[in-house]
Design a protein around this motif. Structure first.
Motif, PDB file in Angstrom:
ATOM      1  N   VAL A  43       0.741  -1.245  -0.019  1.00  0.00           N
ATOM      2  CA  VAL A  43       0.068   0.037  -0.130  1.00  0.00           C
ATOM      3  C   VAL A  43       0.953   1.273  -0.096  1.00  0.00           C
ATOM      4  CG1 VAL A  43      -1.792   1.268   1.253  1.00  0.00           C
ATOM      5  CG2 VAL A  43      -1.933  -1.047   1.156  1.00  0.00           C
ATOM      6  N   ALA A  44       1.796   1.588   1.064  1.00  0.00           N
ATOM      7  CA  ALA A  44       2.340   2.878   1.194  1.00  0.00           C
ATOM      8  C   ALA A  44       3.241   3.237   0.001  1.00  0.00           C
ATOM      9  CB  ALA A  44       3.213   2.637   2.543  1.00  0.00           C
TER      10      ALA A  44
ATOM     11  N   ASN B 268      -1.542  -5.146   1.313  1.00  0.00           N
ATOM     12  CA  ASN B 268      -0.254  -5.766   2.022  1.00  0.00           C
ATOM     13  C   ASN B 268      -0.500  -6.929   2.233  1.00  0.00           C
ATOM     14  OD1 ASN B 268       0.899  -3.111   2.512  1.00  0.00           O
ATOM     15  ND2 ASN B 268      -0.378  -2.638   4.022  1.00  0.00           N
TER      16      ASN B 268
ATOM     17  N   GLN C  81       4.768   1.862  13.721  1.00  0.00           N
ATOM     18  CA  GLN C  81       4.092   1.240  12.698  1.00  0.00           C
ATOM     19  C   GLN C  81       4.302  -0.179  12.857  1.00  0.00           C
ATOM     20  OE1 GLN C  81       5.188   2.267   8.589  1.00  0.00           O
ATOM     21  NE2 GLN C  81       3.861   0.729   7.757  1.00  0.00           N
TER      22      GLN C  81
ATOM     23  N   ALA D 293       3.034  -4.154  11.167  1.00  0.00           N
ATOM     24  CA  ALA D 293       2.071  -4.824  10.323  1.00  0.00           C
ATOM     25  C   ALA D 293       2.343  -6.267  10.231  1.00  0.00           C
ATOM     26  CB  ALA D 293       2.219  -4.425   8.631  1.00  0.00           C
TER      27      ALA D 293
ATOM     28  N   ASN E 245      -1.183   0.693  11.967  1.00  0.00           N
ATOM     29  CA  ASN E 245      -0.837  -0.367  10.931  1.00  0.00           C
ATOM     30  C   ASN E 245      -0.826   0.030   9.625  1.00  0.00           C
ATOM     31  OD1 ASN E 245      -3.567   0.169  10.502  1.00  0.00           O
ATOM     32  ND2 ASN E 245      -4.044  -2.185  10.565  1.00  0.00           N
ATOM     33  N   ALA E 246      -0.489   1.429   9.584  1.00  0.00           N
ATOM     34  CA  ALA E 246      -0.296   1.945   8.143  1.00  0.00           C
ATOM     35  C   ALA E 246       0.685   3.094   8.144  1.00  0.00           C
ATOM     36  CB  ALA E 246      -1.741   2.394   7.498  1.00  0.00           C
TER      37      ALA E 246
END
Length: 304
Positions: free
Chosen positions: A100-101, A129, A195, A197, A224-225
């Motif tokens: 995503v990022a 993700n 952060q 994940a 988590n993002a």
């Protein structure tokens, strides 16, 4: 018998009005033409041509067969030509998957320039993700960060696009409020955002020169993002350990400042992963080359 070839030969016989003329046109022998016509007639169980010592003409069945079969041959030739053209001219649809990022910050901004250069291509970018299955999910290319071990066994290839690492950052306001930490121990006493994940980000391996230190950010505020972590840092009330590609522009303009510059995670390579093919579609090759050009001069070819 190659039925497609036989149909093409029969059509040429009808156009040229004889076996010998068709043979000259097709650069094959007259007996070969005669044999292919006879084999096709035997296969169909009908006469396609009326033969005499002076002339040859199509039967009613021959006219009907070549009218319909000839159209199919033309369509197949057109499709074959189009597919061959796609190997040399980027054209068609691409489905791209990315974490995503990195997809939001680096891949999505580069796509409009690619599409402007290749108007015959359309593209879907899916941000998620998870490690997608390129073959099962019919995905042309996936952007992955980190190791690419084991790709060969799965029939995949990888090409390096760029690299990223995590660095400590905060706003000037944060530094005025809390001061700049001078050690990792001081970071643990400061307001921070962390952060995480899955298992990623729970503990980070930081490098200081050649020395490696295991460091765990405080769990006071966990997200988590990546973009959420960046926005929290921009508030001026927390510092964070953030991917350098996410904050490079803000560091350049002074909106953020780097803290503990001697500490960072090791560089993580960013790969374009795709299914190994003997003949790579031009659209996919063009996209990979475009992303290498946009994302970094250090991107070299890497395969596994």
């Amino acid at each position: 018998m190659d039925k497609l070839h036989a149909i093409k030969v029969c059509r040429e016989v009808a156009r040229q009005g004889g076996f010998a003329a068709a043979a000259r046109k097709l650069s094959i022998s007259t007996p070969s033409v005669s044999r292919l016509v006879s084999d096709l007639e035997d296969h169909l169980g009908v006469r396609l041509f009326l033969r005499s010592t002076r002339q040859i003409s199509l039967t009613e069945e021959g006219v009907s067969f070549l009218d319909r079969a000839g159209s199919l041959v033309d369509e197949l030739d057109a499709v074959s030509a189009e597919i061959r053209a796609r190997r040399s001219v980027p054209r068609g649809h691409l489905k791209i998957s990315s974490v995503v990022a990195f997809g939001q910050e680096m891949i999505a901004p580069a796509i409009p320039g690619f599409l402007a250069g290749y108007p015959g291509v359309t593209l879907d970018l899916c941000l998620e993700n998870r490690e997608v299955d390129l073959i099962q999910e019919n995905i042309d290319l996936a952007i992955r960060i980190g190791a690419h071990d084991g790709l060969a066994a799965s029939g995949l290839m990888a090409r390096k696009l760029a690299s990223q690492k995590l660095i400590f950052v905060a706003t000037p306001d944060y530094i005025r409020r809390y001061g700049a930490p001078k050690s990792l121990e001081e970071v643990a006493q400061r307001p921070t955002v962390k952060q995480v994940a899955g298992n990623w980000g729970v503990v980070n391996q930081l490098l200081n020169g050649n020395a490696q230190t295991e460091f765990r950010m405080p769990d006071t505020f966990v997200v988590n993002a990546a973009n959420a972590a960046v926005n929290a840092v921009r508030s001026g009330h927390v510092m964070g350990l953030i991917g350098d590609y996410l904050v490079q522009d803000m560091l350049a303009t002074g909106q953020l400042q780097r803290l503990l510059p001697d500490y960072a995670t090791a560089d993580q390579p960013v790969y374009a992963v795709f299914v190994h093919r003997t003949y790579m579609p031009a659209k996919l090759r063009a996209f990979i080359d475009h992303m290498v050009g946009v994302l970094g001069k250090d991107a070299g070819g890497v395969s596994s």
